[in-house]
Design an enzyme around this catalytic site. Structure first.
Site, PDB file in Angstrom:
ATOM      1  N   SER A  12       0.818  -1.215   0.000  1.00  0.00           N
ATOM      2  CA  SER A  12       0.000   0.000   0.000  1.00  0.00           C
ATOM      3  C   SER A  12       0.854   1.267   0.000  1.00  0.00           C
ATOM      4  O   SER A  12       0.365   2.342   0.299  1.00  0.00           O
ATOM      5  CB  SER A  12      -0.957  -0.011   1.186  1.00  0.00           C
ATOM      6  N   LEU A  14       4.164   3.854   0.936  1.00  0.00           N
ATOM      7  CA  LEU A  14       4.832   4.341   2.146  1.00  0.00           C
ATOM      8  C   LEU A  14       3.836   5.162   2.962  1.00  0.00           C
ATOM      9  O   LEU A  14       3.923   6.368   3.064  1.00  0.00           O
ATOM     10  CB  LEU A  14       6.056   5.175   1.749  1.00  0.00           C
ATOM     11  N   HIS A  15       2.839   4.466   3.506  1.00  0.00           N
ATOM     12  CA  HIS A  15       1.804   5.113   4.311  1.00  0.00           C
ATOM     13  C   HIS A  15       2.162   4.993   5.791  1.00  0.00           C
ATOM     14  O   HIS A  15       3.299   4.702   6.131  1.00  0.00           O
ATOM     15  CB  HIS A  15       0.420   4.526   3.994  1.00  0.00           C
ATOM     16  N   ALA A  16       1.220   5.181   6.670  1.00  0.00           N
ATOM     17  CA  ALA A  16       1.463   5.336   8.101  1.00  0.00           C
ATOM     18  C   ALA A  16       2.425   4.321   8.732  1.00  0.00           C
ATOM     19  O   ALA A  16       3.458   4.716   9.261  1.00  0.00           O
ATOM     20  CB  ALA A  16       0.133   5.320   8.858  1.00  0.00           C
ATOM     21  N   ALA A  19       5.887   3.985   6.837  1.00  0.00           N
ATOM     22  CA  ALA A  19       6.599   5.262   6.971  1.00  0.00           C
ATOM     23  C   ALA A  19       7.127   5.426   8.391  1.00  0.00           C
ATOM     24  O   ALA A  19       8.254   5.891   8.597  1.00  0.00           O
ATOM     25  CB  ALA A  19       5.686   6.420   6.595  1.00  0.00           C
TER      26      ALA A  19
END
Length: 92
Positions: A12, A14-16, A19
């Site tokens: 998905s 480099l989300h929450a 990251a």
């Protein structure tokens, strides 16, 4: 200066969570590492907001850069995290 391009491996992007893990690892480095999208301005890899603002998606190439003693090791460690599917790893 040491520079390396790595492809985002998390499904998905480099989300929450990915990251956050990436930024935590960057904060442990003895020197400043930057990350940038192709053609974009580099941002501090230790800044969660800056890394999230990149909006990096799965399969997108990002460039990591560091300068000084230990630059190669720092960039290699962060590149390995970036290319891994951090969403698939179990939380400990």
């Amino acid at each position: 200066m040491f520079e390396r391009t790595a492809v985002v491996g998390s499904a998905s992007g480099l989300h929450a969570r990915p990251a956050s893990l990436f930024v935590q690892a960057a904060a442990r480095q003895p020197l400043r590492v930057t990350v940038a999208r192709d053609g974009g301005d580099p941002v501090d890899a230790r800044s969660l907001l800056s890394v999230l603002a990149l909006g990096a998606r799965h399969g997108e190439a990002l460039t990591l850069r560091a300068e000084g003693e230990g630059a190669e090791a720092a960039v290699r460690e962060l590149a390995a995290l970036l290319t891994a599917d951090l969403d698939a790893k179990e939380q400990v």
